[in-house]
Design a protein around this motif. Structure first.
Motif, mmCIF file in Angstrom:
data_model
loop_
_atom_site.group_PDB
_atom_site.id
_atom_site.type_symbol
_atom_site.label_atom_id
_atom_site.label_comp_id
_atom_site.label_asym_id
_atom_site.label_seq_id
_atom_site.Cartn_x
_atom_site.Cartn_y
_atom_site.Cartn_z
ATOM 1 N N GLN A 51 0.829 -1.209 0.000
ATOM 2 C CA GLN A 51 0.000 0.000 0.000
ATOM 3 C C GLN A 51 0.865 1.263 0.000
ATOM 4 N N ALA A 52 1.913 1.232 0.826
ATOM 5 C CA ALA A 52 2.792 2.399 0.910
ATOM 6 C C ALA A 52 3.534 2.612 -0.404
ATOM 7 N N THR A 53 3.934 1.522 -1.049
ATOM 8 C CA THR A 53 4.616 1.628 -2.337
ATOM 9 C C THR A 53 3.700 2.250 -3.379
ATOM 10 N N LYS A 54 2.433 1.833 -3.391
ATOM 11 C CA LYS A 54 1.462 2.403 -4.331
ATOM 12 C C LYS A 54 1.266 3.885 -4.064
ATOM 13 N N LEU A 55 1.152 4.246 -2.787
ATOM 14 C CA LEU A 55 0.959 5.648 -2.431
ATOM 15 C C LEU A 55 2.177 6.472 -2.817
#
Length: 343
Positions: A51-55
């Protein structure tokens, strides 16, 4: 170069765990703070990392768009400045020609301009009358030209003002859009910071063995077949970063995110590619999974992650917080979205 890569890989393998712990601020937790099972913690950690990578990718795209909008705003401001100067010049011409017409009009009041009858009455001879009529024709023509020039100057001034007005509107639109994007970037940064805090907290809940596994660089290939040209130089750079830690938004020199590593790797080879993984999914030319070879850019998870092929079976990548740059099996980072070859 090969000995340096091997030395760096050995260093990373021996010290990666300690580096990972220091990088993310892991501290021991009490038994009561542990989740039901270690596998649950690892699963949650992987989910948060994704999720953090996508954000982070979305944040990079927002920042890129903000930069593009600023360039458009600067261009519009330049157009406003140019149009304003053109308007000022036209208005100056307008005043100049208006003054010229006024002088001619004033001269006519003072008797410099005669109608045909007055010219005839005051002429001493036929030739004198013709000379006077010729002079009147010149004055009339001169006055007509001045009036035409005045009209042209006025039209030019009006056109310049219209151009300036349109440029100002574009500049205002670009300014408003840039502000919206800047606000969006700030919001995304706040969201990303929250995600990073969650990821780091989740790391605290992993078992010692799991943290050791995450912080290890694993097996570092020593027989890499580096291709000629930019692809080989880029891959050599990426491999030399093995053991460096992941950091969201980082482009080196000792910490990286996925697209930052690939971008700088190709930059070291003299090739400029986009900053984001989605942008990198469009560079070069597409190749199939069967054709993949060392130096190819491999994009995963719908454009949200990127690595570089070490061979047809391995990739080197910066994966997520708490994990060093390492070489993993080709399909390990996720679902393959695109494979691109430079050159």
């Amino acid at each position: 170069m090969a000995s340096q890569r091997l030395k760096r890989g050995v260093r990373g393998a021996l010290a990666a765990t300690a580096v990972a712990v220091a990088a993310v601020g892991i501290t021991p937790v009490s038994a009561g703070a542990q989740p039901a099972t270690a596998s649950d913690a690892l699963k949650k950690y992987n989910e948060l990392g994704e999720q953090a990578t996508k954000l982070n990718e979305e944040l990079l795209r927002a920042q890129e768009q903000e930069k593009n909008n600023q360039a458009e705003l600067d261009k519009a401001k330049g157009e406003v400045d140019t149009a304003t100067k053109a308007g000022d010049a036209a208005r100056a011409d307008e005043e100049k020609f208006r003054s010229r017409v006024d002088r001619l009009t004033e001269a006519s009041f003072e008797g410099a301009r005669f109608n045909q009858l007055s010219a005839l009455l005051v002429s001493d001879s036929q030739q004198d009358f013709l000379n006077r009529m010729s002079a009147l024709g010149v004055l009339a023509m001169d006055n007509g030209e001045a009036l035409e020039e005045l009209s042209g100057a006025v039209q030019a001034a009006d056109a310049a003002r219209d151009t300036a007005s349109e440029a100002e509107k574009r500049a205002q639109t670009a300014t408003d859009e840039a502000k919206k994007i800047a606000d969006d970037v700030r919001k995304r940064k706040e969201d990303l910071d929250k995600q990073r805090t969650e990821v780091k907290a989740q790391l605290n809940r992993l078992t010692s063995a799991e943290r050791t596994n995450l912080g290890s660089v694993g097996s570092v290939p020593t027989n890499v077949n580096y291709p000629a040209g930019a692809a080989g130089a880029a891959l050599s750079f990426a491999m030399s970063q093995i053991g460096d830690m992941y950091q969201y938004g980082a482009t080196g020199p000792n910490v990286w995110d996925c697209s930052g590593l690939v971008m700088k790797a190709y930059a070291s080879a003299g090739v400029s590619i986009p900053r984001t993984s989605q942008g990198q999914a469009g560079v070069g030319r597409a190749v199939t999974r069967a054709e993949a070879q060392a130096g190819d850019i491999v994009v995963y998870n719908g454009g949200m992650h990127v690595g570089m092929a070490v061979s047809n079976s391995q990739v080197v990548h910066a994966s997520t917080d708490g994990v060093p740059v390492k070489v993993v099996p080709f399909n390990n980072p996720g679902s393959i979205y695109a494979i691109r070859r430079i050159g």
